[in-house]
Design a protein around this motif. Structure first.
Motif, PDB file in Angstrom:
ATOM      1  N   ASN A   1      38.531  31.937  44.428  1.00  0.00           N
ATOM      2  CA  ASN A   1      37.587  31.025  43.575  1.00  0.00           C
ATOM      3  C   ASN A   1      38.168  29.501  43.584  1.00  0.00           C
ATOM      4  O   ASN A   1      37.434  28.664  43.100  1.00  0.00           O
TER       5      ASN A   1
ATOM      6  N   ASP B   1      38.653  43.234  43.594  1.00  0.00           N
ATOM      7  CA  ASP B   1      37.401  42.935  42.930  1.00  0.00           C
ATOM      8  C   ASP B   1      37.698  42.451  41.577  1.00  0.00           C
ATOM      9  O   ASP B   1      38.162  43.247  40.671  1.00  0.00           O
ATOM     10  N   LEU B   2      37.776  41.185  41.207  1.00  0.00           N
ATOM     11  CA  LEU B   2      38.127  40.546  39.811  1.00  0.00           C
ATOM     12  C   LEU B   2      37.173  41.115  38.748  1.00  0.00           C
ATOM     13  O   LEU B   2      37.839  41.342  37.873  1.00  0.00           O
ATOM     14  N   SER B   3      36.093  41.580  39.053  1.00  0.00           N
ATOM     15  CA  SER B   3      35.261  41.996  38.002  1.00  0.00           C
ATOM     16  C   SER B   3      35.140  43.437  37.845  1.00  0.00           C
ATOM     17  O   SER B   3      34.582  43.672  36.689  1.00  0.00           O
ATOM     18  N   ASP B   4      36.116  44.163  38.634  1.00  0.00           N
ATOM     19  CA  ASP B   4      35.891  45.512  38.332  1.00  0.00           C
ATOM     20  C   ASP B   4      37.282  45.972  37.669  1.00  0.00           C
ATOM     21  O   ASP B   4      38.319  45.662  38.006  1.00  0.00           O
TER      22      ASP B   4
ATOM     23  N   SER C   1      40.102  47.705  39.538  1.00  0.00           N
ATOM     24  CA  SER C   1      40.462  47.259  40.519  1.00  0.00           C
ATOM     25  C   SER C   1      42.303  46.937  40.644  1.00  0.00           C
ATOM     26  O   SER C   1      42.716  47.037  39.524  1.00  0.00           O
TER      27      SER C   1
ATOM     28  N   ASN D   1      43.581  44.401  38.229  1.00  0.00           N
ATOM     29  CA  ASN D   1      43.055  44.533  36.625  1.00  0.00           C
ATOM     30  C   ASN D   1      44.024  45.707  36.179  1.00  0.00           C
ATOM     31  O   ASN D   1      43.625  46.176  34.812  1.00  0.00           O
TER      32      ASN D   1
ATOM     33  N   ASP E   1      42.554  35.373  41.937  1.00  0.00           N
ATOM     34  CA  ASP E   1      41.573  34.420  41.566  1.00  0.00           C
ATOM     35  C   ASP E   1      41.505  32.986  42.262  1.00  0.00           C
ATOM     36  O   ASP E   1      40.569  32.420  42.443  1.00  0.00           O
TER      37      ASP E   1
ATOM     38  N   TYR F   1      46.400  38.858  39.075  1.00  0.00           N
ATOM     39  CA  TYR F   1      45.287  38.432  38.961  1.00  0.00           C
ATOM     40  C   TYR F   1      45.030  37.109  39.423  1.00  0.00           C
ATOM     41  O   TYR F   1      44.106  36.641  40.135  1.00  0.00           O
TER      42      TYR F   1
END
Length: 587
Positions: free
Chosen positions: A353, A328-331, A334, A337, A349, A345
């Motif tokens: 995306n 989970d890129l937003s966590d 994760s 991260n 991504d 990353y």
């Protein structure tokens, strides 16, 4: 029974007679047994000559060769002619270039024994009047040559319409949709064909052709049909990968195949050269953005390898890759991260995306080699250029040899003309295709003579021999016959106005004609060369209204100049003549 050409009268009257009867006389003369046998012998054997010694050792061949360039008197001067033939014309200090007589340079250039380009058609060939014109602008800026080119096809009235002529000259004659081919009058194409400015470039090997034609597509190739629709590029692909020229449908299926799918069309073919070309252009490369499930990407080793290579990630096992892709890129907690895992990353991504646009192997190769084409003299220079070497191996399907330098170098150094050389005996057809594409060692394939080389040399020979026979009865008539051809040779050499005058001074026949026509004294040749040029220019302008020798090739000026020469020559030697010219009596 042999025929001897003749002239009735001297000066202008003799010239008028000769012009009226020349074609018939020369045709009969060329059919005389001695001339006919000599020419046939020359035509049959000259293109087998590989060295200057072979030419010098054959008296008959040497007779025609020297005679074609007006050098008959050098037939016994073997050592001198050998030095001429061995001269490098591209070197200003070479033996032939140090001689004042331009005929020797023409001889050396035509046979090209010391030239990488080999033999060429004789520049002294009458009709090569536009040899010095390199572009439409060159022609349009030279009124003399432009008028001549237009007159050749009956388009004299277009001389002032330079915008139109520019578009005609720049047209691609091979393209049915080009400007000139859409015009209803075929004369326009005939006019452009005299120059063919818009013609494909000449490449030294198939790699140069492939990259050159590929780079013509500045925006890239969108599909296999783009490639198949470009005949020049398609032929370069066929030559580079050593393919059979088959139907477009077959090649389309090859190019559109998904090379990552073991069951695709191209992967079922036994000949792996088709697989290499399909991978090089990548038209069938799967859409990685459609792979939304990690298992889709992980189950396709070729696409996965390309994706990892894009981000510089190697040696990760499947479990770790899955953990990266599913992060989970937003966590902030994760996997990707974590500070120690920041390199992952971008990879995650891209998967989630959108990946960077796919760049084909051919594009990578083209970018690597474009600025280096023609600079390699030794295959090691290519092999030890790591990025170019890798790109080269990629497009030929030879990536397995990325550390196998010895095999690749041996293939590149192989004598391709020998059926038993390393490359020609190697089991790997892709390696052989790569060796041929670069052609580092073409081997001893012999000299390649241009088409009609023998015919043009022998035609020059018979023409000059005819002139010699005419000269036996009237030397001035021989000079008048040769004048246009000799002056055209000087014009074809190009260069500045002064360079043309130096060429005239360096040509014994032309120097004689000009000195006579311009009424220069016998002591004129003792002057400094630059002073001779200035004096000739002044007198030429005074008499003919021009200081540029090329302008004298215009029909009206040509006739005026020749007539003036014949009149003054006849006046100077009238006391020794057995004929009387009534026109000269008026003077």
């Amino acid at each position: 029974m042999s025929f001897t050409p003749y002239v009735l009268g001297t000066g202008i009257s003799g010239w008028t007679f000769l012009q009226r009867t020349r074609d018939q006389q020369q045709e009969i003369y060329e059919k005389s047994p001695v001339i006919d046998r000599t020419v046939q012998y020359f035509n049959q054997r000259i293109t087998s000559v590989e060295t200057p010694d072979q030419l010098l050792d054959d008296y008959k061949l040497l007779t025609v060769t020297l005679g074609a360039f007006g050098l008959d008197e050098d037939i016994g001067n073997r050592a001198f002619i050998k030095k001429v033939l061995e001269s490098d014309i591209s070197d200003p200090g070479s033996f032939a270039n140090r001689l004042n007589d331009s005929r020797y340079q023409s001889l050396a250039e035509t046979f090209g024994f010391n030239s990488p380009d080999g033999p060429s058609l004789p520049s002294a060939k009458a009709g090569a009047e536009f040899a010095s014109v390199a572009s439409p602008d060159d022609l349009l800026a030279n009124g003399t040559l432009l008028r001549k080119a237009l007159a050749n096809v009956g388009m004299e009235e277009f001389e002032k319409n330079q915008f139109f002529l520019q578009k005609v000259l720049e047209s691609d004659l091979g393209d049915p949709e080009s400007f000139v081919n859409k015009l209803s009058n075929p004369k326009y194409a005939e006019f452009a064909r005299q120059f063919s400015f818009n013609t494909p470039p000449v490449y030294e090997n198939s790699i140069q052709a492939l990259v050159g034609e590929f780079n013509e597509h500045a925006e890239g190739l969108a599909s296999a049909d783009d490639l198949l629709g470009d005949e020049n590029l398609l032929q370069a692909v066929v030559d580079t990968f050593d393919l059979e020229r088959t139907s477009p449908d077959f090649l389309r299926r090859v190019l559109n195949s998904d090379t990552t799918d073991p069951d695709s069309f191209v992967n079922q073919l036994e000949d792996k050269r088709y697989l290499a070309v399909s991978k090089a252009f990548g038209f069938g490369w799967p859409d990685i953005n459609a792979m939304t499930d990690p298992d889709e990407l992980l189950s396709n080793p070729e696409v996965l390898e390309h994706a990892l290579d894009t981000f510089g990630l190697y040696g990760r096992d499947e479990d770790e890759l899955r953990q990266i892709l599913e992060s989970d890129l937003s966590d902030p907690d994760s996997y990707v991260n974590q500070p120690e895992n920041s390199a992952y990353y971008d990879f995650a991504d891209a998967f989630q995306n959108g990946w960077p646009d796919y760049v084909s192997k051919m594009k990578v190769f083209s970018d690597e080699i474009t600025g280096k084409l023609g600079t390699f003299t030794d295959p090691r220079e290519l092999v030890f250029d790591s990025s170019l070497f890798e790109a080269t191996l990629d497009i030929f399907g030879q990536s397995k040899r990325n550390l196998d330098f010895d095999t690749v170098i041996r293939a590149f150094e192989s004598d391709l003309s020998s059926s038993t050389s390393y490359a020609n005996l190697h089991y790997d057809t892709g390696l052989k295709a790569m060796a041929y594409a670069f052609s580092f060692n073409g081997g001893d394939t012999g000299r390649e003579y241009p088409e009609d080389f023998a015919g043009q040399i022998s035609e020059l020979y018979t023409t000059r021999q005819f002139e010699i026979e005419i000269g036996e009865s009237d030397p001035n008539m021989r000079l008048a016959l040769a004048f246009e051809r000799e002056l055209q040779t000087v014009a074809d050499a190009g260069g500045s106005e002064n360079a043309h005058w130096y060429g005239i001074i360096g040509s014994p026949p032309l120097k004689t004609v000009f000195e006579t026509a311009l009424a220069l004294p016998s002591s004129f040749g003792q002057l400094d060369v630059d002073r001779q040029v200035e004096e000739m220019k002044e007198r030429s302008f005074s008499v003919f209204g021009t200081t540029h020798p090329a302008d004298l090739l215009e029909d009206a000026k040509l006739d005026d100049f020749r007539n003036r020469f014949l009149m003054l020559a006849d006046l100077n030697g009238s006391g020794n003549s057995g004929f009387s010219d009534p026109i000269l009596a008026l003077f």
